[in-house]
Design a protein around this motif. Structure first.
Motif, PDB file in Angstrom:
ATOM      1  N   PRO A 399      -2.417  23.269  -0.056  1.00 15.57           N
ATOM      2  CA  PRO A 399      -1.981  22.186  -0.942  1.00 15.57           C
ATOM      3  C   PRO A 399      -2.334  22.432  -2.411  1.00 15.57           C
ATOM      4  N   GLU A 400      -3.505  23.025  -2.660  1.00  9.32           N
ATOM      5  CA  GLU A 400      -3.858  23.319  -4.053  1.00  9.32           C
ATOM      6  C   GLU A 400      -2.914  24.364  -4.638  1.00  9.32           C
ATOM      7  N   GLY A 401      -2.560  25.375  -3.837  1.00  5.69           N
ATOM      8  CA  GLY A 401      -1.604  26.374  -4.297  1.00  5.69           C
ATOM      9  C   GLY A 401      -0.250  25.760  -4.595  1.00  5.69           C
ATOM     10  N   ALA A 402       0.193  24.811  -3.743  1.00  9.39           N
ATOM     11  CA  ALA A 402       1.470  24.139  -3.981  1.00  9.39           C
ATOM     12  C   ALA A 402       1.418  23.315  -5.253  1.00  9.39           C
ATOM     13  N   ALA A 403       0.273  22.688  -5.531  1.00 15.91           N
ATOM     14  CA  ALA A 403       0.137  21.868  -6.732  1.00 15.91           C
ATOM     15  C   ALA A 403       0.130  22.717  -7.993  1.00 15.91           C
ATOM     16  N   THR A 404      -0.622  23.804  -7.982  1.00 17.31           N
ATOM     17  CA  THR A 404      -0.732  24.620  -9.206  1.00 17.31           C
ATOM     18  C   THR A 404       0.544  25.409  -9.486  1.00 17.31           C
ATOM     19  N   ILE A 405       1.280  25.806  -8.432  1.00 18.59           N
ATOM     20  CA  ILE A 405       2.540  26.508  -8.689  1.00 18.59           C
ATOM     21  C   ILE A 405       3.569  25.529  -9.252  1.00 18.59           C
ATOM     22  N   ALA A 406       3.469  24.250  -8.876  1.00 16.60           N
ATOM     23  CA  ALA A 406       4.344  23.239  -9.470  1.00 16.60           C
ATOM     24  C   ALA A 406       4.087  23.111 -10.970  1.00 16.60           C
ATOM     25  N   LEU A 407       2.853  23.319 -11.389  1.00 20.74           N
ATOM     26  CA  LEU A 407       2.529  23.285 -12.808  1.00 20.74           C
ATOM     27  C   LEU A 407       3.102  24.491 -13.539  1.00 20.74           C
ATOM     28  N   LYS A 408       3.144  25.649 -12.881  1.00 20.05           N
ATOM     29  CA  LYS A 408       3.734  26.838 -13.515  1.00 20.05           C
ATOM     30  C   LYS A 408       5.234  26.649 -13.737  1.00 20.05           C
ATOM     31  N   VAL A 409       5.891  25.982 -12.806  1.00 19.36           N
ATOM     32  CA  VAL A 409       7.324  25.718 -12.939  1.00 19.36           C
ATOM     33  C   VAL A 409       7.588  24.735 -14.081  1.00 19.36           C
ATOM     34  N   ALA A 410       6.554  24.017 -14.488  1.00 17.53           N
ATOM     35  CA  ALA A 410       6.717  22.993 -15.525  1.00 17.53           C
ATOM     36  C   ALA A 410       7.082  23.573 -16.879  1.00 17.53           C
ATOM     37  N   GLN A 411       7.007  24.865 -17.056  1.00 17.30           N
ATOM     38  CA  GLN A 411       7.400  25.435 -18.348  1.00 17.30           C
ATOM     39  C   GLN A 411       8.887  25.259 -18.616  1.00 17.30           C
ATOM     40  N   TYR A 412       9.687  25.027 -17.568  1.00 13.61           N
ATOM     41  CA  TYR A 412      11.124  24.816 -17.765  1.00 13.61           C
ATOM     42  C   TYR A 412      11.661  23.618 -16.994  1.00 13.61           C
ATOM     43  N   ARG A 413      10.777  22.801 -16.410  1.00 21.15           N
ATOM     44  CA  ARG A 413      11.222  21.601 -15.690  1.00 21.15           C
ATOM     45  C   ARG A 413      10.271  20.453 -16.009  1.00 21.15           C
ATOM     46  N   LYS A 414      10.807  19.362 -16.514  1.00 19.63           N
ATOM     47  CA  LYS A 414      10.013  18.207 -16.909  1.00 19.63           C
ATOM     48  C   LYS A 414       9.145  17.740 -15.752  1.00 19.63           C
ATOM     49  N   LEU A 415       7.845  17.554 -16.024  1.00 17.81           N
ATOM     50  CA  LEU A 415       6.891  17.277 -14.956  1.00 17.81           C
ATOM     51  C   LEU A 415       7.001  15.863 -14.390  1.00 17.81           C
ATOM     52  N   ASP A 416       7.189  14.892 -15.261  1.00 13.63           N
ATOM     53  CA  ASP A 416       7.014  13.504 -14.827  1.00 13.63           C
ATOM     54  C   ASP A 416       8.166  12.625 -15.286  1.00 13.63           C
ATOM     55  N   PRO A 417       9.348  12.755 -14.666  1.00 13.61           N
ATOM     56  CA  PRO A 417      10.497  11.939 -15.066  1.00 13.61           C
ATOM     57  C   PRO A 417      10.423  10.541 -14.460  1.00 13.61           C
ATOM     58  N   GLY A 418      11.288   9.652 -14.949  1.00  9.95           N
ATOM     59  CA  GLY A 418      11.450   8.367 -14.315  1.00  9.95           C
ATOM     60  C   GLY A 418      12.250   8.496 -13.024  1.00  9.95           C
ATOM     61  N   PRO A 419      12.200   7.490 -12.153  1.00 10.96           N
ATOM     62  CA  PRO A 419      12.910   7.568 -10.862  1.00 10.96           C
ATOM     63  C   PRO A 419      14.409   7.827 -11.016  1.00 10.96           C
ATOM     64  N   ALA A 420      15.078   7.080 -11.902  1.00  8.47           N
ATOM     65  CA  ALA A 420      16.522   7.268 -12.083  1.00  8.47           C
ATOM     66  C   ALA A 420      16.815   8.652 -12.650  1.00  8.47           C
ATOM     67  N   GLU A 421      15.976   9.111 -13.554  1.00  7.57           N
ATOM     68  CA  GLU A 421      16.145  10.429 -14.161  1.00  7.57           C
ATOM     69  C   GLU A 421      16.069  11.528 -13.105  1.00  7.57           C
ATOM     70  N   GLU A 422      15.138  11.382 -12.175  1.00 11.03           N
ATOM     71  CA  GLU A 422      14.985  12.389 -11.125  1.00 11.03           C
ATOM     72  C   GLU A 422      16.192  12.395 -10.191  1.00 11.03           C
ATOM     73  N   ILE A 423      16.695  11.218  -9.875  1.00  9.39           N
ATOM     74  CA  ILE A 423      17.850  11.124  -8.980  1.00  9.39           C
ATOM     75  C   ILE A 423      19.087  11.743  -9.624  1.00  9.39           C
ATOM     76  N   LEU A 424      19.284  11.489 -10.912  1.00  7.63           N
ATOM     77  CA  LEU A 424      20.506  11.929 -11.587  1.00  7.63           C
ATOM     78  C   LEU A 424      20.499  13.410 -11.935  1.00  7.63           C
ATOM     79  N   PHE A 425      19.352  13.938 -12.379  1.00  5.66           N
ATOM     80  CA  PHE A 425      19.357  15.250 -13.007  1.00  5.66           C
ATOM     81  C   PHE A 425      18.538  16.325 -12.304  1.00  5.66           C
ATOM     82  N   TYR A 426      17.779  15.987 -11.291  1.00 11.11           N
ATOM     83  CA  TYR A 426      16.884  16.970 -10.671  1.00 11.11           C
ATOM     84  C   TYR A 426      17.473  17.493  -9.369  1.00 11.11           C
ATOM     85  N   ASP A 427      17.656  18.817  -9.283  1.00 13.80           N
ATOM     86  CA  ASP A 427      18.079  19.414  -8.025  1.00 13.80           C
ATOM     87  C   ASP A 427      16.874  19.919  -7.220  1.00 13.80           C
TER      88      ASP A 427
END
Length: 448
Positions: A399-427
């Protein structure tokens, strides 16, 4: 096939039972909508919520742990990531504007019709005419779109320090990609026009079947014939990491001879991995950025996720789901296409559905439809990505590895969007969603 899509018996039905005919016309649309909604519902409810949904479990505060991870990326780094991803929302709109503009330029004053006349004069039969017109159309539209591609895929990527290529190597890769796309899209154009000629008013149904078949072939050949055109693939030379990955695969009764590494650092600094192919062409791969930037725990978390896609048959499921979406688009597009060629018949000189002069019109209609369906397509992908995340946590147990790799992806993907924003724009699930899932899994397994 042609301008008229109903036969004499259809006209007779309209005279004798107009309401019945209208219901008959609406039935395919209703069936498609029902099938699509059932498919999405199945995906949405396929993975039950974790038992660890409670915020606090055995003294472990899931939300506090999630917030602590998110807080490690703040300030200028977070602002830059948010600006890059949010700018992508506008790119979707401006890309659509560019595509429609190009289609209009090719249609106005019968320019596409003149291309049709030339390709007809220099070909033998409808198949070779479709092929020749397809090549001309793909190359011409690519040239017109090139300035926009240059900005979005070269200058903007360098602006946000995500690209590593100089212009020469980038342009070489673009040329290879253009050649591959020309071959693939021309093949698709040949197949679709052959379907239209043979099946008439039911082309949209058979066209979606052909599309699904072509997507399957593409997935089958891509690891062997397409991916190596852009990167060098070679067996991973780290026995410790390879053993960990193959062990996870074997535990799921999936056998791979090797784990492959490819040199994505030649183009980008993004981390990525995949399990690609079908049957004999299946291949498990990770890029050198993940290998160089990631810890063993992070690599296991990523590869467990990728194994999830393979074990859960997400490739097959996505082909079916995308084909349903396209089937609906083909059906609705047929109605729009018919209206458009009647409205602008004199200016565009398009004679019917089998006329390749209508390629720019068909492309514009499909572009608008895909733009409107972005939330649906994103949801299809995001749900399967979340399922793969859950699978990866169970397989890798990192789980720690999954969490920290999610932070590495954050260089090109917004970390904390709103619910509607995530539904509309996040694949993919957002960073917050992925880290919270990892912390929920950890909370549920504290005793272990």
């Amino acid at each position: 096939p042609g301008e008229e899509w109903h036969n004499d018996s259809g006209k007779e039905i309209m005279r004798s039972d107009p309401k019945g005919l209208e219901m008959k016309k609406l039935m395919p649309l209703g069936m498609l909508l029902t099938a699509l909604l059932m498919c999405l519902a199945q995906s949405s409810f396929a993975a039950p919520a974790s038992e660890a949904n409670k915020t606090v479990r055995a003294g472990f505060d899931v939300m506090a742990e999630t917030d602590a991870y998110l807080a490690t990326i703040d300030g200028e780094e977070r602002a830059k990531s948010d600006a890059y991803f949010e700018g992508g929302y506008w790119l979707l709109l401006w890309t659509l504007v560019c595509e429609i503009t190009i289609s209009w330029l090719l249609l106005r004053k019968g320019f596409s019709a003149r291309i049709r006349d030339w390709t007809t004069a220099h070909s033998r039969g409808p198949v070779t005419q479709s092929a020749l017109h397809g090549v001309v159309y793909v190359l011409l539209s690519s040239v017109l779109l090139f300035p926009w591609i240059l900005y979005t895929e070269y200058f903007r990527e360098h602006q946000y320090a995500l690209a590593t290529q100089s212009f020469g190597p980038w342009f070489k890769d673009y040329g290879i990609e253009l050649l591959v796309n020309t071959v693939l899209l021309t093949g698709f154009i040949i197949a679709i026009y052959a379907v239209v000629r043979r099946t008439g008013e039911r082309w949209w149904l058979w066209g979606s079947v052909v599309t699904a078949a072509l997507l399957t072939v593409l997935i089958l050949i891509s690891p062997v014939f397409i991916a190596p055109l852009f990167n060098e693939y070679k067996p991973l030379d780290d026995p410790k990491i390879e053993a960990a990955i193959l062990s996870m695969a074997a535990a799921q009764n999936v056998q791979f001879d090797h784990v492959y590494m490819f040199d994505a650092s030649a183009q980008t600094n993004r981390v990525s991995a995949n399990v690609s192919g079908i049957g004999a062409t299946k291949r498990i791969s990770l890029n050198d950025n993940l290998l160089n930037q990631g810890s063993l725990a992070e690599i296991k978390a990523v590869m467990g996720h990728e194994l999830g896609h393979y074990v859960l048959d997400h490739a097959v499921l996505r082909i079916l789901q995308f084909s349903l979406v396209l089937c609906l688009g083909f059906y609705l597009g047929t109605k729009t296409y018919s209206f458009a060629i009647k409205r602008w018949e004199t200016d565009w000189r398009i004679t019917g559905f089998t006329d390749t002069a209508g390629l720019p019109l068909a492309a514009a209609i499909l572009s608008v439809y895909i733009f409107l369906m972005i939330p649906v397509l994103n949801t299809i992908i995001r749900v399967s990505e979340a399922e793969a995340d859950r699978f990866g946590l169970e397989v890798a147990r990192e789980p720690e590895g999954a969490a920290t790799i999610a932070l590495k992806v954050a260089q090109y993907r917004k970390l904390d969007p709103g619910p509607a924003e995530e539904i509309l724009f996040y694949d993919h699930p957002s960073g917050r969603s992925r880290i919270r899932m990892a912390m929920e899994w950890k909370a549920a397994h504290l005793e272990e």
